[in-house]
Design an enzyme around this catalytic site. Structure first.
Site, short mmCIF file in Angstrom:
data_model
loop_
_atom_site.label_atom_id
_atom_site.label_comp_id
_atom_site.label_asym_id
_atom_site.label_seq_id
_atom_site.Cartn_x
_atom_site.Cartn_y
_atom_site.Cartn_z
N GLY A 113 0.82 -1.19 0.00
CA GLY A 113 0.00 0.00 0.00
C GLY A 113 0.86 1.25 0.00
O GLY A 113 2.05 1.21 0.31
N CYS A 114 0.25 2.37 -0.35
CA CYS A 114 1.00 3.62 -0.44
C CYS A 114 1.48 4.11 0.93
O CYS A 114 2.67 4.39 1.12
CB CYS A 114 0.17 4.69 -1.14
#
Length: 343
Positions: free
Chosen positions: A148-149
């Site tokens: 995920g970012c």
């Protein structure tokens, strides 16, 4: 020349994959899928890539995963959709990089609890695709769970301290993200009048990226940590600035800490350590770099480390291409050697 398919080509991550892959000398995009836009010209939807590579000749297709036969597939679909697609590609022996959260957790119960979904397509051999921590595992896998970012910037900001057992179990991450992190579909939260000249926290203690950050740092430190994470929405398009706080267990200087970070990341092209000056969103905009700086220690022994990434590149599509480069044996920097757009 290796061939590529992008499943889910109308979102921001699909768009970024097209942009970045246009500079890659070893791959060619053959298929870009979209059920809604099937039959429409790719460059009518993504005019920013017009005249690049073979993109003018491509149309969106509605292809069943059973009918895909390229060397690599990027699965840029929403959470929950990938688990119906990736196992089919896995059985066909295709290299898959999944950009959703469906394969980021070894603990399936944790995934189901935080995502509110029943996992129906478990692949035990899937590897968490953070190259700076798992490169050797990535090389041996054909199914990569792209991180995920928020977790990317958070984990990289604290990994050297956790790996060297220099901080106590309490770690707090305060992250601020551009609006593109919410995806291409507009909402009241991302509506311009509501975002412009504004700043606000959301999912203050229960964001689904919290356990992803925690489980990776637990693994790295070989112990259970107390990781807290709160995200905020910035009135900018791209970027995540993460401020990480913890307390040192030993009396070390700022110079010692910087030396530890430089040693830990000495072979990592995409991690840049800033001894002086502030890391910034503009410094990484459009790039696959994670810039790390700060390293300040207060009178109570609290250390503050700051990281900056582009949420759509190192936080998504760029890291996916980095993972592809690793599993295909390409130069890891291929297609990704570009500096930030500053100003």
């Amino acid at each position: 020349m290796k061939t590529v398919s992008i499943i889910g080509g109308t979102g921001y991550t699909g768009s970024e994959l097209l942009r970045l892959l246009s500079n890659h000398d070893n791959v060619e995009v053959l298929n870009v899928t979209s059920r809604k836009e099937a039959g429409k010209k790719l460059t009518d939807f993504h005019p920013q890539v017009r005249n690049l590579r073979n993109y003018n000749d491509l149309e969106f297709q509605n292809i069943a995963p059973e009918d895909i036969d390229t060397d690599i597939v990027f699965c840029a679909t929403p959470h929950g959709a990938s688990m119906a697609i990736v196992p089919i590609l896995h059985e066909k022996g295709i290299n898959v990089i999944d950009l959703s959260g469906d394969y980021r957790f070894e603990d399936i119960e944790m995934y189901e609890s935080w995502y509110g979904l029943k996992h129906t397509g478990i692949i035990e051999s899937a590897v968490y695709g953070l190259p700076e921590l798992h490169r050797e595992k990535i090389k041996k896998s054909k199914t990569i769970a792209n991180p995920g970012c928020y977790p990317t910037g958070a984990i990289l900001s604290m990994a050297p301290l956790v790996a060297n057992d220099l901080v106590d179990e309490r770690i707090i991450f305060d992250s601020k993200s551009g609006v593109s992190g919410a995806g291409v579909v507009a909402s009241q939260t991302t509506h311009f009048p509501n975002v412009n000249e504004n700043l606000g926290a959301y999912k203050i203690t229960n964001h689904r990226h919290s356990p992803e950050i925690g489980k990776e740092l637990d693994y790295l430190g070989n112990k259970k940590l107390k990781v807290s994470f709160t995200p905020h929405l910035l009135p900018v398009t791209r970027g995540i600035l993460t401020t990480a706080h913890s307390y040192l267990k030993e009396d070390v200087s700022r110079a010692d800490v910087i030396e530890i970070y430089e040693e830990f990341y000495k072979d990592e092209f995409f991690v840049r350590i800033f001894e002086e000056g502030m890391v910034s969103l503009t410094g990484v905009r459009g790039t696959n770099f994670c810039d790390i700086g700060g390293f300040e220690i207060d009178q109570h022994g609290r250390i503050v480390v700051i990281s900056a990434i582009d949420n759509l590149v190192k936080g998504a599509s760029g890291q996916a291409i980095q993972n592809m480069n690793i599993i295909m044996g390409f130069d890891e920097k291929e297609g990704l050697s570009v500096g930030g757009m500053r100003p």
